[in-house]
Design an enzyme around this catalytic site. Sequence first.
Site, PDB file in Angstrom:
ATOM      1  N   CYS A  75      48.439  90.847  79.376  1.00  0.00           N
ATOM      2  CA  CYS A  75      49.470  90.156  80.027  1.00  0.00           C
ATOM      3  C   CYS A  75      49.722  90.459  81.529  1.00  0.00           C
ATOM      4  O   CYS A  75      49.158  91.534  81.888  1.00  0.00           O
ATOM      5  CB  CYS A  75      50.967  90.417  79.102  1.00  0.00           C
ATOM      6  SG  CYS A  75      50.671  90.183  77.702  1.00  0.00           S
TER       7      CYS A  75
ATOM      8  N   GLY B 178      46.283  86.682  81.317  1.00  0.00           N
ATOM      9  CA  GLY B 178      46.992  85.608  80.316  1.00  0.00           C
ATOM     10  C   GLY B 178      47.017  84.321  80.327  1.00  0.00           C
ATOM     11  O   GLY B 178      47.830  83.875  81.218  1.00  0.00           O
TER      12      GLY B 178
ATOM     13  N   ASN C  27      53.848  93.983  79.711  1.00  0.00           N
ATOM     14  CA  ASN C  27      52.366  94.014  79.635  1.00  0.00           C
ATOM     15  C   ASN C  27      51.906  95.522  78.731  1.00  0.00           C
ATOM     16  O   ASN C  27      52.522  96.410  79.321  1.00  0.00           O
ATOM     17  CB  ASN C  27      51.891  93.875  80.936  1.00  0.00           C
ATOM     18  CG  ASN C  27      50.351  94.372  80.968  1.00  0.00           C
ATOM     19  OD1 ASN C  27      49.690  94.898  81.886  1.00  0.00           O
ATOM     20  ND2 ASN C  27      49.559  94.030  79.998  1.00  0.00           N
ATOM     21  N   GLY C  28      51.373  95.407  77.764  1.00  0.00           N
ATOM     22  CA  GLY C  28      51.071  96.574  77.051  1.00  0.00           C
ATOM     23  C   GLY C  28      51.050  96.233  75.397  1.00  0.00           C
ATOM     24  O   GLY C  28      51.020  95.089  75.035  1.00  0.00           O
TER      25      GLY C  28
ATOM     26  N   CYS D 264      44.226 102.893  81.885  1.00  0.00           N
ATOM     27  CA  CYS D 264      43.128 102.172  81.115  1.00  0.00           C
ATOM     28  C   CYS D 264      41.713 101.970  81.903  1.00  0.00           C
ATOM     29  O   CYS D 264      41.797 101.311  83.060  1.00  0.00           O
ATOM     30  CB  CYS D 264      43.567 100.859  80.787  1.00  0.00           C
ATOM     31  SG  CYS D 264      42.186  99.630  79.967  1.00  0.00           S
TER      32      CYS D 264
ATOM     33  N   TYR E 143      36.701  95.281  83.675  1.00  0.00           N
ATOM     34  CA  TYR E 143      37.033  94.042  83.324  1.00  0.00           C
ATOM     35  C   TYR E 143      38.180  93.258  83.771  1.00  0.00           C
ATOM     36  O   TYR E 143      38.215  92.207  84.246  1.00  0.00           O
ATOM     37  CB  TYR E 143      36.650  93.721  82.004  1.00  0.00           C
ATOM     38  CG  TYR E 143      36.713  92.404  81.251  1.00  0.00           C
ATOM     39  CD1 TYR E 143      35.849  91.379  81.504  1.00  0.00           C
ATOM     40  CD2 TYR E 143      37.864  92.111  80.483  1.00  0.00           C
ATOM     41  CE1 TYR E 143      36.320  89.996  80.981  1.00  0.00           C
ATOM     42  CE2 TYR E 143      38.097  90.688  80.272  1.00  0.00           C
ATOM     43  CZ  TYR E 143      37.263  90.058  80.328  1.00  0.00           C
ATOM     44  OH  TYR E 143      37.505  88.590  79.825  1.00  0.00           O
TER      45      TYR E 143
ATOM     46  N   CYS F  28      41.133  98.806  70.820  1.00  0.00           N
ATOM     47  CA  CYS F  28      42.131  99.069  71.923  1.00  0.00           C
ATOM     48  C   CYS F  28      43.451  98.793  71.162  1.00  0.00           C
ATOM     49  O   CYS F  28      43.676  97.899  70.503  1.00  0.00           O
ATOM     50  CB  CYS F  28      42.158  97.966  73.121  1.00  0.00           C
ATOM     51  SG  CYS F  28      43.422  98.817  74.195  1.00  0.00           S
TER      52      CYS F  28
ATOM     53  N   CYS G  86      38.168 103.431  73.921  1.00  0.00           N
ATOM     54  CA  CYS G  86      37.440 102.293  73.201  1.00  0.00           C
ATOM     55  C   CYS G  86      35.794 102.549  73.063  1.00  0.00           C
ATOM     56  O   CYS G  86      35.343 102.206  72.660  1.00  0.00           O
ATOM     57  CB  CYS G  86      37.737 101.024  73.455  1.00  0.00           C
ATOM     58  SG  CYS G  86      37.725 100.761  75.254  1.00  0.00           S
TER      59      CYS G  86
HETATM   60  P1  5GP Z   1      29.995  89.351  73.150  1.00  0.00           P
HETATM   61  O1  5GP Z   1      28.582  89.814  73.654  1.00  0.00           O
HETATM   62  O2  5GP Z   1      30.654  90.869  72.851  1.00  0.00           O
HETATM   63  O3  5GP Z   1      30.453  88.540  72.341  1.00  0.00           O
HETATM   64  O4  5GP Z   1      30.808  89.154  74.593  1.00  0.00           O
HETATM   65  C1  5GP Z   1      30.789  89.893  75.632  1.00  0.00           C
HETATM   66  C2  5GP Z   1      31.712  89.049  76.756  1.00  0.00           C
HETATM   67  O5  5GP Z   1      33.118  88.971  76.649  1.00  0.00           O
HETATM   68  C3  5GP Z   1      31.543  89.883  78.103  1.00  0.00           C
HETATM   69  O6  5GP Z   1      30.925  88.845  79.128  1.00  0.00           O
HETATM   70  C4  5GP Z   1      32.996  89.979  78.625  1.00  0.00           C
HETATM   71  O7  5GP Z   1      33.243  89.688  79.922  1.00  0.00           O
HETATM   72  C5  5GP Z   1      33.971  89.218  77.562  1.00  0.00           C
HETATM   73  N1  5GP Z   1      34.889  90.080  77.368  1.00  0.00           N
HETATM   74  C6  5GP Z   1      35.035  91.387  77.165  1.00  0.00           C
HETATM   75  N2  5GP Z   1      36.167  91.904  76.852  1.00  0.00           N
HETATM   76  C7  5GP Z   1      36.818  90.758  76.619  1.00  0.00           C
HETATM   77  C8  5GP Z   1      38.337  90.508  76.414  1.00  0.00           C
HETATM   78  O8  5GP Z   1      39.196  91.359  76.040  1.00  0.00           O
HETATM   79  N3  5GP Z   1      38.744  89.322  76.214  1.00  0.00           N
HETATM   80  C9  5GP Z   1      37.888  88.244  76.748  1.00  0.00           C
HETATM   81  N4  5GP Z   1      38.390  86.735  76.542  1.00  0.00           N
HETATM   82  N5  5GP Z   1      36.686  88.154  76.788  1.00  0.00           N
HETATM   83  C10 5GP Z   1      36.248  89.540  77.090  1.00  0.00           C
HETATM   84 FE1  SF4 Z   2      41.689 100.303  78.016  1.00  0.00          FE
HETATM   85 FE2  SF4 Z   2      39.972 100.942  76.071  1.00  0.00          FE
HETATM   86 FE3  SF4 Z   2      42.021 102.626  76.470  1.00  0.00          FE
HETATM   87 FE4  SF4 Z   2      42.423 100.098  75.614  1.00  0.00          FE
HETATM   88  S1  SF4 Z   2      41.184 101.850  74.637  1.00  0.00           S
HETATM   89  S2  SF4 Z   2      43.657 101.209  76.909  1.00  0.00           S
HETATM   90  S3  SF4 Z   2      40.703  98.869  76.722  1.00  0.00           S
HETATM   91  S4  SF4 Z   2      40.297 102.379  77.807  1.00  0.00           S
HETATM   92 MG    MG Z   3      32.346  87.728  80.762  1.00  0.00          MG
END
Ligand code: 5GP
Ligand code: SF4
Ligand code: MG
Length: 456
Positions: free
Chosen positions: A1, A27, A101-102, A237, A243, A383, A437
């Site tokens: 968020c 979000g 957020n959290g 985090c 990302y 997470c 994670c």
């Molecule tokens: P996977 O191969 O695991 O299906 O997808 C990986 C992709 O998901 C990566 O390109 C990454 O940018 C995206 N991604 C990683 N974490 C998240 C997240 O928390 N939410 C969304 N919507 N995409 C994520």
């Molecule tokens: Fe960030 Fe991963 Fe820790 Fe969640 S578990 S707060 S995504 S480092």
């Molecule tokens: Mg991606």
Amino acid sequence: CGVIGVFGHPEAANLTYLGLYALQHRGQESAGIVSGDQGKLYVQRGMGRVADVFGLEQIGKLPGDQAIGHVRYSTAGGSVLRNTQPVFINYRHGAFAVGHNGNLVNAAELRTRLEREGAIFHTDMDTEVVVHLLARVPGDDTGTRLAAALQQVSGAYSLVCLTESRLIGVRDPMGFRPLVLGRLIDSGGFVLASETCALDLMGAEFVRDIEPGELIVISKEGIESRKPFAPVGRRMCVFEYIYFARPDSVLDGVHVYSARKRIGQALARLHPREADLVVPVPDSGVAAAMGYAEASGLPFELGLIRNHYVGRTFIQPAQRGRDFGVKVKLNAQPNILRGKRVVLVDDSIVRGTTSAKIVSLVRAAGAREVHFVVSAPPTTGPCYYGIDTPDRSQLIAAQHTIEEVRKIIGADSLGYISLEALYEAVGGCGQGFCDACFSDDYPLPTPEGHGSRQLH
Ligand code: 5GP
Ligand code: SF4
Ligand code: MG
């Protein structure tokens, strides 16, 4: 968020709206603003993106020189209108609104206890627990009562709160999620925001990060900083850098874009490849791919082009045997990829399903070899602190070795960043971050059991 707070500007709601626009990446499920005018609070919330929820009409219903706003990405509670934020209540101390957020790890226990005591919940969100606790603690000062309420809560929270006369910001003792303080250049008023990219758009200059465990009260009298929690050490985090945050933001003193480029440079050192091109998976892999290209001397090319206009309601034709999934969003360019050995850079592999589709897209466009490099370490645990990862059974790296993951996604080679190299890139020694994670080192007890290493 994403959260925003504004204090001391005649167009507080409009500025909050701008801030939310800048935080839209945090979000897209719902958006909301609560404004305050002469001791009264006004609320507008809705499903969808900021642009879907807010127009002139809605902003016009948000008078006053103070406001808070929220864009939601759900980690607790379903994606429905009832669960939009800011949460807004009227209670014996007046009106109160909060944007969160959290994710709170003991929300379920607290909720069960509160319901047994007679509390009636209106939403499914963990955040609502905070207002029920707030209503129960004694005292007159909202900041003091909020701190007392939060003493009972465990988890990740960066909060913005609005009362009839004050804006309050809080960052949990570990500081999992970012929160910054800014100063409006024209009015001299104050801004709270999840990320500095929002300050830029709102016309505010960066003052400082809110510190882990800090509660800041902004009123007509000025700013008051409190440290109501026992110090436990920062655990920001690390995935925000990989990302989640926008690359143009500076989080806890580190420029996200530069950190991502350094991660890419480290990947080039850790996983050098005989290849012709470096290609990012847009947008999340772009900065790391630039770093990889720079460090390896290989040319950087946009072999995958992203369509930025894909909505959530894409209607799949009922044609058999065609999976549009990733293709709607990404198109691979044969003119760039044909006959080439490609280093493909992405930020993370979660389930592995998207990555597998992307590798096959790149191959179908004629790439001769596909070497996948990832700017996160293997994602082996969920997470509980505000990022919506699926449970362990669906995390490909929790269920398979790296070699198995390589085979499943169909790459010629696969390389992840190491935790050591990651910390070097984000400018630390690994102290002061959460990396649960990737490491299974959970800084706070999780519903699954603390540091669930034994589950492997
Ligand atoms: P996977 O191969 O695991 O299906 O997808 C990986 C992709 O998901 C990566 O390109 C990454 O940018 C995206 N991604 C990683 N974490 C998240 C997240 O928390 N939410 C969304 N919507 N995409 C994520
Ligand atoms: Fe960030 Fe991963 Fe820790 Fe969640 S578990 S707060 S995504 S480092
Ligand atoms: Mg991606």
